[in-house]
Design a protein around this motif. Sequence first.
Motif, mmCIF file in Angstrom:
data_model
loop_
_atom_site.group_PDB
_atom_site.id
_atom_site.type_symbol
_atom_site.label_atom_id
_atom_site.label_comp_id
_atom_site.label_asym_id
_atom_site.label_seq_id
_atom_site.Cartn_x
_atom_site.Cartn_y
_atom_site.Cartn_z
ATOM 1 N N MET A 1 -5.875 -8.921 -9.218
ATOM 2 C CA MET A 1 -5.014 -7.824 -8.859
ATOM 3 C C MET A 1 -3.563 -8.289 -8.982
ATOM 4 S SD MET A 1 -4.634 -5.914 -5.160
ATOM 5 C CE MET A 1 -5.915 -4.715 -5.397
ATOM 6 N N GLU A 2 -2.754 -7.451 -9.539
ATOM 7 C CA GLU A 2 -1.317 -7.730 -9.609
ATOM 8 C C GLU A 2 -0.662 -7.248 -8.316
ATOM 9 O OE1 GLU A 2 0.740 -9.154 -11.970
ATOM 10 O OE2 GLU A 2 -1.154 -9.859 -12.798
ATOM 11 N N TYR A 3 0.236 -8.040 -7.802
ATOM 12 C CA TYR A 3 0.929 -7.680 -6.569
ATOM 13 C C TYR A 3 2.356 -7.247 -6.860
ATOM 14 C CZ TYR A 3 -2.987 -9.934 -4.255
ATOM 15 O OH TYR A 3 -4.243 -10.271 -3.825
ATOM 16 N N THR A 4 2.857 -6.355 -6.024
ATOM 17 C CA THR A 4 4.240 -5.897 -6.139
ATOM 18 C C THR A 4 5.172 -7.028 -5.694
ATOM 19 O OG1 THR A 4 4.354 -5.073 -3.876
ATOM 20 C CG2 THR A 4 3.532 -3.526 -5.557
ATOM 21 N N PRO A 5 6.459 -6.916 -6.001
ATOM 22 C CA PRO A 5 7.403 -7.946 -5.539
ATOM 23 C C PRO A 5 7.389 -8.130 -4.018
ATOM 24 C CG PRO A 5 8.420 -6.639 -7.247
ATOM 25 C CD PRO A 5 7.103 -5.969 -6.919
ATOM 26 N N MET A 6 7.256 -7.049 -3.258
ATOM 27 C CA MET A 6 7.215 -7.161 -1.797
ATOM 28 C C MET A 6 5.958 -7.902 -1.352
ATOM 29 S SD MET A 6 8.660 -6.695 1.106
ATOM 30 C CE MET A 6 10.008 -5.649 0.623
ATOM 31 N N GLU A 7 4.832 -7.581 -1.962
ATOM 32 C CA GLU A 7 3.585 -8.261 -1.629
ATOM 33 C C GLU A 7 3.667 -9.750 -1.978
ATOM 34 O OE1 GLU A 7 0.949 -4.237 -2.325
ATOM 35 O OE2 GLU A 7 1.159 -5.677 -3.949
ATOM 36 N N LYS A 8 4.284 -10.048 -3.103
ATOM 37 C CA LYS A 8 4.484 -11.448 -3.492
ATOM 38 C C LYS A 8 5.371 -12.170 -2.482
ATOM 39 C CE LYS A 8 3.754 -10.734 -8.406
ATOM 40 N NZ LYS A 8 4.361 -10.732 -9.736
ATOM 41 N N LEU A 37 3.439 -3.041 2.620
ATOM 42 C CA LEU A 37 2.444 -3.241 1.576
ATOM 43 C C LEU A 37 1.782 -1.933 1.185
ATOM 44 C CD1 LEU A 37 0.685 -6.380 3.048
ATOM 45 C CD2 LEU A 37 2.459 -6.318 1.306
ATOM 46 N N ARG A 38 1.247 -1.910 -0.021
ATOM 47 C CA ARG A 38 0.474 -0.751 -0.446
ATOM 48 C C ARG A 38 -0.773 -0.652 0.426
ATOM 49 N NH1 ARG A 38 -1.209 -2.029 -6.117
ATOM 50 N NH2 ARG A 38 -0.977 -4.122 -5.308
ATOM 51 N N PRO A 39 -1.175 0.556 0.796
ATOM 52 C CA PRO A 39 -2.338 0.722 1.677
ATOM 53 C C PRO A 39 -3.600 0.050 1.157
ATOM 54 C CG PRO A 39 -1.160 2.783 1.502
ATOM 55 C CD PRO A 39 -0.534 1.831 0.506
ATOM 56 N N GLU A 40 -3.868 0.133 -0.152
ATOM 57 C CA GLU A 40 -5.108 -0.446 -0.672
ATOM 58 C C GLU A 40 -5.126 -1.966 -0.548
ATOM 59 O OE1 GLU A 40 -2.528 0.319 -4.384
ATOM 60 O OE2 GLU A 40 -2.944 1.317 -2.478
ATOM 61 N N VAL A 41 -3.980 -2.596 -0.576
ATOM 62 C CA VAL A 41 -3.909 -4.044 -0.397
ATOM 63 C C VAL A 41 -4.069 -4.396 1.072
ATOM 64 C CG1 VAL A 41 -2.425 -6.081 -0.572
ATOM 65 C CG2 VAL A 41 -2.480 -4.416 -2.437
ATOM 66 N N ALA A 42 -3.308 -3.728 1.904
ATOM 67 C CA ALA A 42 -3.330 -4.028 3.343
ATOM 68 C C ALA A 42 -4.695 -3.761 3.955
ATOM 69 C CB ALA A 42 -2.262 -3.204 4.054
ATOM 70 N N ILE A 43 -5.283 -2.616 3.666
ATOM 71 C CA ILE A 43 -6.557 -2.234 4.287
ATOM 72 C C ILE A 43 -7.711 -3.034 3.707
ATOM 73 C CG2 ILE A 43 -8.219 -0.351 4.532
ATOM 74 C CD1 ILE A 43 -5.737 1.522 4.650
ATOM 75 N N LEU A 44 -7.799 -3.130 2.405
ATOM 76 C CA LEU A 44 -8.918 -3.815 1.771
ATOM 77 C C LEU A 44 -9.004 -5.271 2.199
ATOM 78 C CD1 LEU A 44 -11.234 -3.919 -0.301
ATOM 79 C CD2 LEU A 44 -9.516 -4.523 -2.003
#
Length: 52
Positions: A1-8, A37-44
């Motif tokens: 999965m590619e992460y956004t700059p904030m997630e990185k 974070l994007r919901p799908e990253v945070a929740i999953l």
Amino acid sequence: MEYTPMEKDVLAMMQRTDFKNLSKGDVISFASKIGELRPEVAILHSSQSLLD
């Protein structure tokens, strides 16, 4: 999965390369940034590590 700059940024702060297999301490650190974070990253990934 590619992460956004904030997630990185969160991963860098936690000194991790992904959101898998988080410890309880990792979850606490992660929780302070969860709103950014994007919901799908945070929740999953949060729910997966809590079930492990």
